[in-house]
Design a protein around this motif. Structure first.
Motif, PDB file in Angstrom:
ATOM      1  N   PRO A  47       0.897  -1.224   0.148  1.00  0.00           N
ATOM      2  CA  PRO A  47       0.120   0.183  -0.057  1.00  0.00           C
ATOM      3  C   PRO A  47       0.718   1.381   0.081  1.00  0.00           C
ATOM      4  O   PRO A  47       2.134   1.222   1.129  1.00  0.00           O
ATOM      5  CB  PRO A  47      -0.315  -0.067   1.739  1.00  0.00           C
ATOM      6  CG  PRO A  47      -0.292  -1.093   2.214  1.00  0.00           C
ATOM      7  CD  PRO A  47       0.732  -1.902   1.388  1.00  0.00           C
ATOM      8  N   TYR A 101       0.775   5.479   0.016  1.00  0.00           N
ATOM      9  CA  TYR A 101      -0.434   7.225   0.427  1.00  0.00           C
ATOM     10  C   TYR A 101       1.215   7.739   0.476  1.00  0.00           C
ATOM     11  O   TYR A 101       2.034   7.612   1.657  1.00  0.00           O
ATOM     12  CB  TYR A 101      -1.210   6.646   1.301  1.00  0.00           C
ATOM     13  CG  TYR A 101      -1.780   8.055   1.818  1.00  0.00           C
ATOM     14  CD1 TYR A 101      -2.578   8.751   1.082  1.00  0.00           C
ATOM     15  CD2 TYR A 101      -1.864   8.699   3.139  1.00  0.00           C
ATOM     16  CE1 TYR A 101      -3.462   9.699   0.642  1.00  0.00           C
ATOM     17  CE2 TYR A 101      -2.498   9.854   3.745  1.00  0.00           C
ATOM     18  CZ  TYR A 101      -3.335  10.102   2.156  1.00  0.00           C
ATOM     19  OH  TYR A 101      -3.669  11.113   2.716  1.00  0.00           O
ATOM     20  N   GLU A 140       3.691   8.493  -1.481  1.00  0.00           N
ATOM     21  CA  GLU A 140       5.405   7.658  -1.025  1.00  0.00           C
ATOM     22  C   GLU A 140       5.981   7.800  -1.658  1.00  0.00           C
ATOM     23  O   GLU A 140       7.208   7.347  -2.170  1.00  0.00           O
ATOM     24  CB  GLU A 140       5.216   6.029  -0.454  1.00  0.00           C
ATOM     25  CG  GLU A 140       3.955   5.869   0.424  1.00  0.00           C
ATOM     26  CD  GLU A 140       4.438   5.952   2.215  1.00  0.00           C
ATOM     27  OE1 GLU A 140       6.037   6.209   1.928  1.00  0.00           O
ATOM     28  OE2 GLU A 140       4.391   5.661   2.706  1.00  0.00           O
ATOM     29  N   ASP A 145      -3.389   4.126  -2.986  1.00  0.00           N
ATOM     30  CA  ASP A 145      -4.534   4.441  -2.007  1.00  0.00           C
ATOM     31  C   ASP A 145      -4.252   6.068  -1.720  1.00  0.00           C
ATOM     32  O   ASP A 145      -4.573   7.230  -1.448  1.00  0.00           O
ATOM     33  CB  ASP A 145      -3.801   4.006  -0.658  1.00  0.00           C
ATOM     34  CG  ASP A 145      -5.376   4.290   0.502  1.00  0.00           C
ATOM     35  OD1 ASP A 145      -6.472   4.769   0.105  1.00  0.00           O
ATOM     36  OD2 ASP A 145      -5.017   4.246   1.667  1.00  0.00           O
ATOM     37  N   ALA A 156       4.631  -0.286   2.447  1.00  0.00           N
ATOM     38  CA  ALA A 156       5.998   0.272   1.257  1.00  0.00           C
ATOM     39  C   ALA A 156       7.025   1.228   1.502  1.00  0.00           C
ATOM     40  O   ALA A 156       7.963   2.197   1.177  1.00  0.00           O
ATOM     41  CB  ALA A 156       4.973   2.261   0.331  1.00  0.00           C
ATOM     42  N   ASP A 157       7.536   1.621   2.893  1.00  0.00           N
ATOM     43  CA  ASP A 157       8.869   2.447   3.388  1.00  0.00           C
ATOM     44  C   ASP A 157      10.119   1.710   3.702  1.00  0.00           C
ATOM     45  O   ASP A 157      10.825   2.010   4.301  1.00  0.00           O
ATOM     46  CB  ASP A 157       8.771   3.777   5.266  1.00  0.00           C
ATOM     47  CG  ASP A 157       7.925   2.454   5.437  1.00  0.00           C
ATOM     48  OD1 ASP A 157       7.592   1.497   5.993  1.00  0.00           O
ATOM     49  OD2 ASP A 157       7.210   2.864   7.029  1.00  0.00           O
ATOM     50  N   GLN A 217      10.037  -0.944   6.271  1.00  0.00           N
ATOM     51  CA  GLN A 217      10.549  -0.793   8.160  1.00  0.00           C
ATOM     52  C   GLN A 217      10.363  -2.145   8.162  1.00  0.00           C
ATOM     53  O   GLN A 217      11.340  -2.888   8.834  1.00  0.00           O
ATOM     54  CB  GLN A 217       9.414   0.042   8.364  1.00  0.00           C
ATOM     55  CG  GLN A 217       9.591   1.328   8.484  1.00  0.00           C
ATOM     56  CD  GLN A 217       8.614   1.873  10.026  1.00  0.00           C
ATOM     57  OE1 GLN A 217       7.704   1.923   9.326  1.00  0.00           O
ATOM     58  NE2 GLN A 217       9.568   2.389  11.187  1.00  0.00           N
ATOM     59  N   LYS A 257       5.328   6.638  19.994  1.00  0.00           N
ATOM     60  CA  LYS A 257       4.137   5.910  19.668  1.00  0.00           C
ATOM     61  C   LYS A 257       4.563   3.999  20.240  1.00  0.00           C
ATOM     62  O   LYS A 257       3.358   3.403  20.415  1.00  0.00           O
ATOM     63  CB  LYS A 257       4.764   5.294  17.998  1.00  0.00           C
ATOM     64  CG  LYS A 257       4.375   4.064  17.632  1.00  0.00           C
ATOM     65  CD  LYS A 257       4.037   4.693  16.248  1.00  0.00           C
ATOM     66  CE  LYS A 257       3.376   3.657  15.189  1.00  0.00           C
ATOM     67  NZ  LYS A 257       2.708   4.428  13.459  1.00  0.00           N
ATOM     68  N   SER A 298       6.232   8.767   7.978  1.00  0.00           N
ATOM     69  CA  SER A 298       4.722   8.605   8.845  1.00  0.00           C
ATOM     70  C   SER A 298       3.351   8.983   8.639  1.00  0.00           C
ATOM     71  O   SER A 298       3.193   9.918   7.968  1.00  0.00           O
ATOM     72  CB  SER A 298       4.283   7.929  10.236  1.00  0.00           C
ATOM     73  OG  SER A 298       3.452   7.049  10.040  1.00  0.00           O
ATOM     74  N   LYS A 299       2.793   8.039   7.541  1.00  0.00           N
ATOM     75  CA  LYS A 299       1.493   8.960   7.539  1.00  0.00           C
ATOM     76  C   LYS A 299      -0.193   8.201   7.843  1.00  0.00           C
ATOM     77  O   LYS A 299      -0.758   8.141   7.803  1.00  0.00           O
ATOM     78  CB  LYS A 299       1.303   7.221   5.674  1.00  0.00           C
ATOM     79  CG  LYS A 299       2.555   8.224   4.222  1.00  0.00           C
ATOM     80  CD  LYS A 299       2.964   9.766   4.573  1.00  0.00           C
ATOM     81  CE  LYS A 299       3.286  10.141   3.491  1.00  0.00           C
ATOM     82  NZ  LYS A 299       5.107   9.329   3.894  1.00  0.00           N
ATOM     83  N   LYS A 307      -5.912   9.062  12.133  1.00  0.00           N
ATOM     84  CA  LYS A 307      -6.262   7.515  11.526  1.00  0.00           C
ATOM     85  C   LYS A 307      -5.954   6.422  12.341  1.00  0.00           C
ATOM     86  O   LYS A 307      -6.598   5.807  11.979  1.00  0.00           O
ATOM     87  CB  LYS A 307      -5.047   7.547  10.202  1.00  0.00           C
ATOM     88  CG  LYS A 307      -5.742   8.310   8.804  1.00  0.00           C
ATOM     89  CD  LYS A 307      -4.454   7.876   7.838  1.00  0.00           C
ATOM     90  CE  LYS A 307      -4.371   8.863   6.651  1.00  0.00           C
ATOM     91  NZ  LYS A 307      -5.648   8.960   5.930  1.00  0.00           N
TER      92      LYS A 307
HETATM   93  N1  UDP Z   1      -1.023   3.873   4.063  1.00  0.00           N
HETATM   94  C1  UDP Z   1      -2.165   3.989   2.793  1.00  0.00           C
HETATM   95  N2  UDP Z   1      -3.064   4.845   3.298  1.00  0.00           N
HETATM   96  C2  UDP Z   1      -3.151   5.493   3.990  1.00  0.00           C
HETATM   97  C3  UDP Z   1      -2.045   5.853   5.602  1.00  0.00           C
HETATM   98  C4  UDP Z   1      -0.826   4.779   5.206  1.00  0.00           C
HETATM   99  O1  UDP Z   1      -2.244   3.160   2.321  1.00  0.00           O
HETATM  100  O2  UDP Z   1      -3.687   6.347   4.668  1.00  0.00           O
HETATM  101  C5  UDP Z   1       0.454   3.369   3.849  1.00  0.00           C
HETATM  102  C6  UDP Z   1       1.475   3.738   4.119  1.00  0.00           C
HETATM  103  O3  UDP Z   1       2.092   4.351   2.952  1.00  0.00           O
HETATM  104  C7  UDP Z   1       2.828   2.652   4.374  1.00  0.00           C
HETATM  105  C8  UDP Z   1       1.847   1.965   5.401  1.00  0.00           C
HETATM  106  O4  UDP Z   1       0.456   2.179   4.653  1.00  0.00           O
HETATM  107  O5  UDP Z   1       3.476   2.220   2.845  1.00  0.00           O
HETATM  108  C9  UDP Z   1       1.706   1.907   6.687  1.00  0.00           C
HETATM  109  O6  UDP Z   1       1.737   3.462   6.673  1.00  0.00           O
HETATM  110  P1  UDP Z   1       3.358   3.920   7.823  1.00  0.00           P
HETATM  111  O7  UDP Z   1       4.755   3.600   7.600  1.00  0.00           O
HETATM  112  O8  UDP Z   1       3.290   5.473   7.076  1.00  0.00           O
HETATM  113  O9  UDP Z   1       2.725   3.947   9.319  1.00  0.00           O
HETATM  114  P2  UDP Z   1       2.874   3.735  10.429  1.00  0.00           P
HETATM  115  O10 UDP Z   1       5.249   2.153  10.003  1.00  0.00           O
HETATM  116  O11 UDP Z   1       3.809   4.911  10.860  1.00  0.00           O
HETATM  117  O12 UDP Z   1       2.789   3.337  11.757  1.00  0.00           O
END
Ligand code: UDP
Ligand code: MG
Length: 332
Positions: free
Chosen positions: A20, A22, A24, A59, A113-114, A116, A150, A222-223, A228
């Protein structure tokens, strides 16, 4: 015994990585090259079959993500793009990807996608699948890459979830393998109030856990905005459990007992003739009762709102465009 053997003897699967995205733009190209290389390596090692792909789900990004994804998919047919009509949120985005991928794949792994989540864990995911698992959960080893806020909120959240009766697995986000069989079963669930990491364990199926390290985000930020995150947290509780409603019932019962005691005390005082003016008591009691009533209404309202959204049967996502090409040529 023979039957069990036959069931666990599996062919090398076609793997789809559902990613996914968003906003990115800072990271998708790096992600594509890392994932592309990993697929090539797994294919060479005969852990996955030819035809395996990376399926990006856009997304409703507002930056250049979609343009970049189209460029990536145009250069290499191992990459495909599902572009949603708007921003439906992480859970719906991965559902859209999984439901599209299951038409072509034997196994699907959802991964952020990041970069991590350690992509090297894929080997263990696939090994579990070959041993007969239909679902494999990626569980993070620790949270040192997260900030204090977090980490603290996540720990408190998992505790609260378990207290409130949710089935969620601690420290499992949505890095997970699902077989086609499990995805077909998931497609039978039509709930709009989607919380996959709680829902999937309730389906059953042989499953296993793979531990992996979490790294810092490759690029971008972070997205998951605070709102959310709150929505996901609330969905996680309301979609998995009605225990909060029961707690309200319990609270109501306690308040009822309390009010009987107060009535008796009041009556006895009245009979004795020493009914002192009790401003503070009256104030406190009415504030407590008012507060609890409003809180309870809020919780009930949360469920009523969810029921309202469920009864609409709206689509959980709308696919705007799909770029997917067969390995031997034709575009679809
Ligand atoms: N993402 C998405 N839609 C959204 C928010 C996030 O598809 O509305 C995707 C984002 O691109 C990423 C994944 O969900 O690939 C996880 O998000 P993020 O890494 O920002 O979250 P975190 O790791 O900080 O919890
Ligand atoms: Mg992330």
């Amino acid at each position: 015994m023979e039957r069990i053997m036959a069931e666990t003897m599996r062919e090398i699967p076609i793997l789809y990585l559902v990613v996914p995205c968003y906003n990115e733009e800072e990271v998708v190209e790096k992600t594509a090259s890392v994932m592309g290389e990993k697929l090539a390596r797994l294919e060479r090692e005969e852990k996955i079959a030819k035809g395996s792909k990376v399926m990006f789900v856009n997304d409703g990004s507002k930056d250049k993500t979609l343009q970049l994804l189209h460029g990536i998919a145009a250069d290499d047919r191992r990459f495909s793009v599902v572009s949603l009509a708007g921003n439906y949120g992480h859970q719906s985005a991965i559902l859209a990807g999984m439901m599209t991928a299951r038409k072509h794949a034997d196994v699907v792994v959802t991964i952020d996608a990041d970069l991590q989540q350690d992509i090297e864990a894929l080997d263990s995911f696939l090994a579990c699948y070959m041993e007969g698992c239909e679902v494999v959960y990626g569980v993070r080893n620790d949270r040192h890459s997260d900030g204090f806020f977090k980490k603290a909120t996540a720990t408190a959240y998992y505790k609260l979830m378990h207290m409130l009766g949710s089935t969620v697995m601690t420290n499992h986000a949505d890095y997970r393998l699902m077989s086609k069989k499990a995805l077909d079963a998931l497609s039978e669930y039509h709930e709009a109030n989607l919380f996959l990491r709680g829902l999937i364990p309730t389906m059953g199926f042989p499953s296993d856990v793979v531990y992996f390290d979490v790294k810092a985000r490759e690029a971008g930020h972070s997205k998951y905005t605070f709102s959310k995150m709150m929505t996901l947290a609330l969905d996680g509780i309301t979609s998995m459990s009605v225990r909060p409603l029961r707690l309200i019932g319990g609270l109501g019962f306690l308040m009822f007992l309390f009010s009987i005691v107060m009535c008796v005390i009041g009556l006895v005082d009245w009979v004795r003739g020493n009914n002192v003016p009790g401003y503070t008591t009256t104030l406190i009691v009415s504030l407590i009762i008012g507060g609890i009533t409003l809180l309870s209404l809020g919780i009930i309202g949360e469920y009523v709102g969810k029921i309202y959204m469920e009864t609409k049967h709206r689509p959980r996502y709308i696919i705007d465009t799909l770029v997917w090409r067969e390995d031997d040529g034709e575009e679809r």
